[in-house]
Design an enzyme around this catalytic site. Structure first.
Site, short mmCIF file in Angstrom:
data_model
loop_
_atom_site.label_atom_id
_atom_site.label_comp_id
_atom_site.label_asym_id
_atom_site.label_seq_id
_atom_site.Cartn_x
_atom_site.Cartn_y
_atom_site.Cartn_z
N ASP A 200 0.81 -1.22 0.00
CA ASP A 200 0.00 0.00 0.00
C ASP A 200 0.84 1.27 0.00
O ASP A 200 0.62 2.18 -0.81
CB ASP A 200 -0.95 0.01 1.20
CG ASP A 200 -1.97 -1.12 1.12
OD1 ASP A 200 -2.37 -1.46 -0.01
OD2 ASP A 200 -2.34 -1.66 2.16
N ARG B 30 0.69 5.94 17.69
CA ARG B 30 0.39 6.84 16.57
C ARG B 30 0.81 8.29 16.80
O ARG B 30 1.39 8.91 15.93
CB ARG B 30 -1.09 6.75 16.20
CG ARG B 30 -1.54 5.40 15.66
CD ARG B 30 -0.59 4.87 14.62
NE ARG B 30 -1.07 3.65 13.99
CZ ARG B 30 -0.33 2.59 13.76
NH1 ARG B 30 0.93 2.58 14.15
NH2 ARG B 30 -0.83 1.53 13.14
N ASP C 265 -6.99 4.94 13.29
CA ASP C 265 -5.67 5.52 13.09
C ASP C 265 -5.70 6.81 12.28
O ASP C 265 -4.87 7.70 12.51
CB ASP C 265 -4.75 4.51 12.42
CG ASP C 265 -4.20 3.50 13.41
OD1 ASP C 265 -4.40 3.71 14.62
OD2 ASP C 265 -3.60 2.51 12.99
N SER D 115 -4.36 -8.94 10.02
CA SER D 115 -3.86 -7.56 10.04
C SER D 115 -3.21 -7.35 11.40
O SER D 115 -3.86 -7.52 12.43
CB SER D 115 -5.02 -6.57 9.85
OG SER D 115 -4.56 -5.24 10.01
#
Length: 484
Positions: free
Chosen positions: A98, A179, A208, A260
């Site tokens: 990605d 994050r 996120d 994931s």
């Protein structure tokens, strides 16, 4: 929700030693202003030998390699792209499919240079392999890698640990804490390289995207934010592969996991595949940080943790830097099958999701701090701390790390945990963490008061008057009901 950021993961990767293209710059590692001054001084002393600053590695994508995307000329950049014109964009980069595709997509749609940024928050060195080559082949003009492990633990994990922040009874906020430290570093890099925009690979369904963008807004509201997953027509892996081939971007050949995952020094999360049905039990081969409790050693292990002002500073008498201490506890806890959590939670965007987390070291730390607080906090303070901790966790989960309310809560937590200093001995055995011993010079426990033997401070006869006064409302209501 753990990653909730989409297939890209957009997390950093660890630093590879002896990289010929990397230039190493040492910076002094200052402890967080979030921690109390006394804590900062003591922790700094304890880990100064173990941590001599953060390493910042900058890999410049120079020259050409066979198969690499040719950088856009200045003339092409001046023309802009299909969606507008940006000068330079800092992209949260993992090297996966990605983010590799996002690089040419940004150039095509915004006519910009792309600086790839990767943060090492403790997810493992293997992900760095070939990263510079991947970034160059995708068309990036520069790759910046920063080691944020010590900052992550001392300035993000430790404040949450001190606060006792747990989201929805179970989640220890592993991804939620990572994050903002990554996003903050991106803002810093954007300033260093003169970028006018930042970009991430989070999907429009997860948490996120909020965590990244609220940090961008808080630290530099002038930066343009680009979120390709909310703009482009790519809908899945096959579309991404097709786009990569069309733009001569080498498709990553790494095996794609059926889950994931998001990994950092605090935890490892698992989502997707059979976990999407809450009725399914996780498969044992899914776990990576911990053994099954039934396969853990048959003998318990005792562990003494020293704590100063609400944060751990040593294990079994050995002073360690925050990141080193957590890494060692991960190894010990994982060996004993500690820290597995399976939960269904409420994402910030409104939907429910199911995730499985491994947080061995964090589980041990949280247990130690909580047990020491039992000695050092009075009843009213502990109750208020627990209430504030719920809101604190919610703010962190929602990406509001730099919100004044969370910062104010930090001041509260710093004040009331100033005396949470001492040592706790824990017994680790087949997935369980139990307290064996707790000691503190600030303990509010008095054996001469608590003993069943009569003492001078507490006269048991005083309890009669106390109960009559304390129970007066109950007695009056009963009298009314009975017509007395």
């Amino acid at each position: 929700m753990a990653s909730a950021g989409g297939p890209s993961g957009v997390v950093g990767i660890s630093v590879r030693p002896n990289s010929s293209a990397a230039c190493l710059v040492q910076k002094g590692g200052a402890l967080s202003n979030s921690l109390p001054a006394a804590t900062a001084v003591q922790v700094r002393r304890r880990h100064s030998k173990a941590c001599n600053g953060q390493a910042i590695r900058c890999a410049m994508a120079t020259g050409k390699e066979q198969g690499a995307v040719t950088p856009a000329s200045s003339g092409d950049q001046n023309k802009g792209g299909l969606r507008g014109k940006l000068n330079k964009v800092v992209l949260a980069y993992s090297g996966g499919l990605d983010t590799s595709v996002i690089v040419p997509w940004l150039r095509e749609n915004y006519g910009c240079e792309v600086v790839c940024f990767t943060a090492d928050v403790g997810q493992g060195a293997i992900e760095l392999e070939g990263l510079e080559k991947k970034a160059k082949a995708s068309g990036a003009c520069q790759l910046v890698v920063k080691d944020l492990r010590e900052e992550f633990v001392s300035e993000y994990i430790y404040p949450c640990l001190r606060a006792g922040a747990v989201y929805e009874r179970k989640y220890l906020l592993g991804t939620s804490m990572a994050r903002p430290v990554i996003a903050k570093a991106m803002v810093d890099v954007a300033k260093e390289v003169g970028a006018d925009a930042v970009a991430h690979g989070c999907t429009g369904k997860g948490n996120d995207q909020v965590r990244f963008e609220l940090t961008f807004y808080a630290l530099n509201p002038e930066l343009k934010v680009v979120a390709p997953w909310r703009e482009w027509d790519i809908t899945g892996r096959e579309d991404a592969i097709e786009y990569a081939k069309k733009h001569n971007v080498p498709v990553p050949v790494s095996k794609k996991s059926i889950y994931s995952r998001d990994r950092n020094l605090w935890h490892l999360s698992h989502e997707g595949d059979i976990l999407e049905d809450p009725a399914n039990e996780p498969k044992e081969d899914m776990y990576m940080m911990s053994v099954a409790p039934e396969d853990a050693p048959s003998e318990p292990e005792y562990l003494e943790i020293d704590i100063v002002a609400g944060v751990p500073v040593s294990i079994n008498g050995r002073d360690l830097s925050p990141a080193s201490l957590l890494a060692e506890l991960n190894e010990i806890g994982g060996k004993h099958g500690i820290g597995r959590i399976d939960m269904v939670e409420n994402r910030l965007v409104g939907m429910k999701s199911r995730g499985v987390y491994e947080t061995p070291g964090g589980t041990i730390m949280a247990a130690a701090v909580r047990e020491l607080e039992a000695l050092t906090l009075d009843r009213e303070t502990m109750q208020w701390k627990d209430m504030v901790a719920l809101k604190y966790a919610e703010l962190v989960y929602a990406g509001r790390w730099f919100d004044p309310l969370r910062q104010s809560f930090d001041a509260f937590m710093e004040k009331i945990t100033a005396t949470t200093t001492g040592s706790v001995t824990l017994k680790l055995y087949k997935g369980s963490v139990n307290v064996a011993s707790r000691k503190s010079p600030y303990s509010l426990y008095r054996e001469d008061i608590s003993s069943f033997e009569n003492g001078e401070i507490y006269n048991q006869a005083d309890a009669e008057g106390f109960i009559r006064l304390y129970g007066l409302p109950t007695r009056v209501r009963a009298m009314l009901e009975k017509g007395i």
